[in-house]
Design an enzyme around this catalytic site. Structure first.
Site, PDB file in Angstrom:
ATOM      1  N   MET A   1      -2.852 -46.706   1.412  1.00 56.95           N
ATOM      2  CA  MET A   1      -3.059 -45.750   2.515  1.00 56.95           C
ATOM      3  C   MET A   1      -2.172 -44.539   2.283  1.00 56.95           C
ATOM      4  O   MET A   1      -0.994 -44.695   2.027  1.00 56.95           O
ATOM      5  CB  MET A   1      -2.700 -46.413   3.841  1.00 56.95           C
ATOM      6  N   CYS A   2      -2.756 -43.391   2.333  1.00 56.99           N
ATOM      7  CA  CYS A   2      -2.053 -42.330   1.654  1.00 56.99           C
ATOM      8  C   CYS A   2      -2.514 -40.939   2.042  1.00 56.99           C
ATOM      9  O   CYS A   2      -3.460 -40.773   2.797  1.00 56.99           O
ATOM     10  CB  CYS A   2      -2.301 -42.449   0.151  1.00 56.99           C
TER      11      CYS A   2
END
Lengths: 444, 235, 299
Positions: free
Chosen positions: C1-2
């Site tokens: 997740m980024c």
């Protein structure tokens, strides 16, 4: 006389694989073409708190005197970011259950019972009712993918907000409410046509993943001026990562629901085959909090199969801050009571096994929207029963904590526990009784 | 006696979103500041979230996620584009976006109106519960997924799987629909529907820009309202 | 997740400012990825000279390494150190020799990337700190991608930071979570692709490298990944001359792009693009799910 040899008959033998229960399900599926839907949590036997024991005080430790020396049970939730944290008198809360799945009388009874002993209740998928807000001194408002009845006024009226990502009965699945329970009032609250099967989504409509959750939590905090604690609820499946990510996304409190946790209605295959028992979920979650330096700063609420004070004490000893009850609370209200046996028989079941909560024909008046049935539940008397039960849970928890020499229930530690089975020892990360062996400790 | 109305400007280059929202939440009935101007938003999130006041908030620039989330009563004008979840769960009021809106515009919104001059991305009107959404450009895929109530009117085209698992929301699309989702069907568009659509556009100040006769109407076939084994493939 | 950022320049006049713009974009995505950050920059180069980006657990003495390598290779070696990373440039035909010499010289050195244009830097820490340590704002080039990481299931380590490079001048950054990466990793390992981490994103990078090695174009490789990769993903990929974007068919993770006469830019959130020159007049759009977007300066 003909001396014939009498051949003894073997008893009919059921297959362990195709047992009568299994075969009846195959016949049911063949007749209907739809999976079995039911309420409640996992019914299969899974490793549970029963396989743990406390090491009471003796020579090396001193116990506290029961009833005289104080054993504190208070808990503060949400002080990480919220301006108005929650203060509970007991470490036991009522888990999320919706108006819709439960009758208004049942919701009122939950509120009355919890308020007497100084703890919180939680809304469910379907919004907040006036009765519920009125009767619950501390009310946690669930923020679910469906957003049924969601509105900013209720958000501000709530004492805390619980962002629901999943529940123990069905991690990865959405809510479900069948037509029989979509009464006029329930339909209006959910903006749905009356009497239709409600299909709920499994993901939130406007965010996915922890990076977006962080922004969603920021929005909820902005809307409520950073006053309310924000909980994040997950079904137990990968508790280490889920806990760590919820903390990173900015949660004040993590709610972790094991597979024994109930549901109003879900596919049986989901209930019995997805997710892990709460016994196995607590240690990884606590480890994540410890690794982030957040244990006891971000609180951990655990649920799924909590029945008595021993369960509560064991959950706390493993590192939880609060244990939450759902099914047990419904039983306290009067669910599955033997005095209704004749009526359960008429529904093709028996008291203690009734789980067709989705059908809305609950003779106890709890899991129903039928006004006739719902009227059977006296919210005042049922609320009293719940308050009694919560008091017993608390007293039992304190009894154990005192026996271990603790003046606060949160001072229970994993080191106060041993396990009866190798499985429980490995899952809970405590030694097998009489040994110093913790199976799998190296791989934790 | 005369009442003096004034405007107030908040520059997000110098003020935090928290301070802005706190000020907007503190607006009391009878406030003489009728117009707020927000400068330099630069894509930040939750701008004007949770406002409950008869006030106009004009934002000069592009906003991030959840702009005007859960709005009540306020008129929020975005002189730019809006990020994900524009006006999510709005209760009432008006949101007007000059540019484009990102995914999930008007998600679960219960009331009020959202007007988007440009395009809206995917999942526009997802689980909408009574809001009116007017998109003058086109909308992306999976729009009006599980849309429960309200009206979505699109001047341009719609992407894939429009109205999948739709309940009672009304969809009007003037251009092409790439594909319809499960249980969403085209329905006859008669004078009553044209009048209804005209009234919605009129209320949002968009009547007369297009001929309501050019729209086609879509809604629920209601085949998934009760489980039937023959529909199992649609679940 | 980024958080992902990417910038592909069409106008050579902007090339001296590539790193400066990318650094601002990267820092904007801090909240989405506070654990680690990284970036790949495509700058000057020729097919005859290959850059090997190495990372170490400490600062590297560039002079000493240059002397050792030069004697091992008996040829011209350029060594530039930036913090814990060092870029070694050698003649193309000496790459194999150089890689084995490096392995012999210092087992603390890990190869991050190999390519004639690409340099790849990544490290644990806040994006702004990572960018500063490597001097991103002073870098010039034609295109670059950056990533800020919030680790989901794999460890917070430098090796687990993005971008991942599994082929010459190829890099990939990922936002999302793949659901079939373990099985795919086993398949690709049998095909001879090696992996340094348990990270799902590295599997995606390896998958694309495998396709490219089979002669597939980057566009074709991305197209094929729609069938073979399951779960949620937004990828931004770089090659020596190209820049590609792909979102999964469900398109859950947010992504926004801006195109002008001068550049193509990518951001997980619009905020990342908000300070680019001429953004007010850019064509801002969201890439459609299951659609390959690809820009190539060689085309």
């Amino acid at each position: 006389m003909n001396d014939q040899i009498r051949i003894p008959r073997t008893l009919p033998r059921y297959s362990a694989t195709f047992d009568p229960q299994t075969m009846s399900e195959i016949r049911r599926a063949a007749a209907t073409g739809i999976y079995d839907i039911r309420g409640g949590g996992a019914k299969r036997k899974v490793p549970h708190f029963d396989d743990l024991l406390f090491l009471g005080a003796s020579m090396s430790r001193y116990p506290l005197e029961g009833y005289r020396e104080r054993c504190d049970t208070s808990v503060v939730l949400g002080a990480r970011f919220a301006k108005k944290p929650i203060e509970l008198k007991i470490p036991i809360t009522i888990a999320g259950m919706s108006f819709g799945s439960l009758s208004a009388q049942a919701k009122e009874a939950l509120g009355r019972g919890a308020s007497v002993v100084g703890t919180s209740t939680t809304t469910g998928d379907g919004g907040m009712t006036q009765e519920e807000r009125g009767h619950s001194s501390i009310l946690v408002y669930q923020y679910l993918p469906s957003r049924y009845g969601m509105n900013p006024d209720d958000l501000r009226r709530a004492d805390a907000i619980e962002v629901v990502i999943g529940q123990g009965a069905k991690p990865g699945g959405g809510g479900m409410l069948l037509g029989q329970k979509i009464s006029k009032r329930v339909a209006e609250m959910r903006t749905l046509p009356e009497g239709i099967d409600q299909r709920s989504s499994c993901r939130h409509p406007d965010w996915t993943g922890p990076d977006d959750l962080e922004i969603k939590i920021e929005e909820l905090r902005e809307i409520t001026d950073w006053e309310k604690p924000i909980y994040v609820k997950v079904g137990a499946s990968r508790p280490y990562y889920d806990t760590a990510l919820a903390v990173k996304a900015g949660a004040d409190v993590i709610v972790l629901d094991g597979m024994q946790g109930g549901t109003a209605a879900t596919q049986e295959v989901f209930i019995e085959h997805v997710g892990i028992p709460i016994l196995a979920a607590i240690r990884p979650a606590v480890q994540a909090l410890r690794d982030l330096g957040m244990h006891r700063k971000v609180q951990l609420i655990v649920s799924g199969g909590i029945r008595n004070g021993a369960d509560v004490a064991k959950a706390l000893a493993l590192g939880a801050d609060v244990a939450s009850i759902g099914t047990a609370a419904l039983v306290a209200l009067g669910d599955n009571d033997p005095h209704l046996e004749a009526e359960y028989q008429a529904l093709g079941t028996t008291a203690g096994a009734y789980d067709d909560w989705h059908e809305g024909r609950d003779p106890a008046g709890i899991t129903t929207q039928d006004p006739e049935l719902a009227r059977r539940l006296d919210p005042i008397a049922a609320g009293r029963r719940l308050a009694n039960y919560l008091s017993v849970l608390t007293l039992e928890t304190q009894t154990i904590a005192r026996a271990c020499g603790k003046s606060h229930v949160h001072n229970l530690e994993p080191e106060d526990l041993v396990a009866l089975t190798v499985e429980a020892a490995a899952m809970a990360g405590v030694p097998l009784a009489g040994t110093s062996w913790i199976p799998g400790a190296g791989g934790r | 006696m005369t009442t003096q109305f004034s405007a107030k400007a908040v520059d997000l280059a110098a003020t935090s979103v928290r301070e802005l929202n706190a000020a907007l939440h503190a607006i009391r009935e009878g406030s003489n500041v009728a117009r707020w101007q927000v400068l330099n938003p630069r894509g930040v999130h939750a701008v004007a979230a949770g406002v409950d006041a008869d006030v106009t908030i004009e934002i000069d620039g592009d906003v991030g996620y959840y702009c005007a989330g859960m709005n009540k009563r306020a008129t929020v004008i975005v002189n730019g584009s809006a990020g994900l979840g524009l006006g999510e769960n709005m209760m009432s009021g008006l949101i007007y976006v000059k540019g484009d809106a990102s995914q999930a515009a008007g998600a679960t919104a219960h009331g009020g109106a959202i007007v988007i001059e440009g395009n809206a991305s995917g999942r526009c009107g997802i689980s909408m519960k009574g809001v009116d959404i007017i998109v003058k450009g086109s909308i992306g895929p999976m729009s009006a997924f599980m849309a429960q109530a309200g009206t979505l009117a699109v001047f341009g085209d719609a992407g894939d799987a429009l109205g999948d698992s739709i309940y009672e929301a009304k969809l009007y699309v003037r251009g092409a629909v790439k594909s319809l989702g499960a249980d969403c069907v085209e329905k006859p568009m008669d004078d009553m529907h044209r009048a209804e659509l005209y009234a919605k556009l009129e209320r949002a100040g968009a009547a007369g820009e297009v001929d309501v006769g050019e729209f086609r109407r879509y809604g629920s076939a209601r085949a998934l309202y009760h489980f039937h084994v023959d529909n199992a493939g649609a679940y | 997740m980024c958080g992902i950022v990417g910038l592909f320049l069409k106008d050579p006049a902007l090339e001296p400012d590539l790193g400066r713009h990318l650094a601002v974009m990267l820092e904007t995505m801090t909240a989405r990825g506070p654990d680690s950050a990284g970036f790949a920059i495509y700058g000057d180069g020729s097919p005859e000279r290959i850059k090997i980006t190495l990372r170490a657990g400490r600062s590297v003495d560039a002079g000493a390494l240059a002397v050792l390598l030069a004697s091992a290779l008996d040829g011209e070696v350029d060594v530039v150190a930036r913090g814990t990373h060092v870029v070694v440039t050698v003649a193309a035909e000496q790459v194999g020799l150089a890689l084995s010499a490096i392995g012999d010289l210092d087992d603390d050195l890990t190869v991050s990337s190999v390519g004639s244009h690409m340099e790849l830097y990544k490290e644990v820490g806040l994006p702004a700190d990572v960018a500063r340590r490597f001097g991103l704002s002073q870098m010039s080039g034609t295109h670059g991608v950056g990533h800020t990481r919030m680790a989901t299931e794999s460890a917070v380590t430098t090796a687990g930071a993005h971008p991942f490079s599994t082929g010459k001048d190829q890099c990939l950054v990922h936002n999302g979570s793949l659901s079939n990466h373990n099985e795919l990793r086993r398949r690709l390992t049998r095909e001879g692709i090696s992996f340094a981490t348990e990270n799902d994103s590295e599997v995606a990078a390896g998958y694309l490298s495998w396709r490219l090695a089979q002669g597939e174009s980057l566009g074709g490789a991305l197209e094929a990944s729609l069938k073979d990769l399951d779960g949620f993903y937004t990828f931004v990929v770089g090659t020596d001359t190209g820049f590609g974007v792909l979102r999964d068919p469900i398109g859950c993770k947010h992504a926004v792009m801006a195109e002008t006469e001068q550049y193509v830019a990518f951001g997980t959130e619009y905020r990342a693009l908000s300070r680019l020159p001429g953004i007010e007049n850019a064509r801002v759009f969201e890439p459609n799910p299951a659609t390959v977007y690809f820009w190539d300066r060689a085309a």
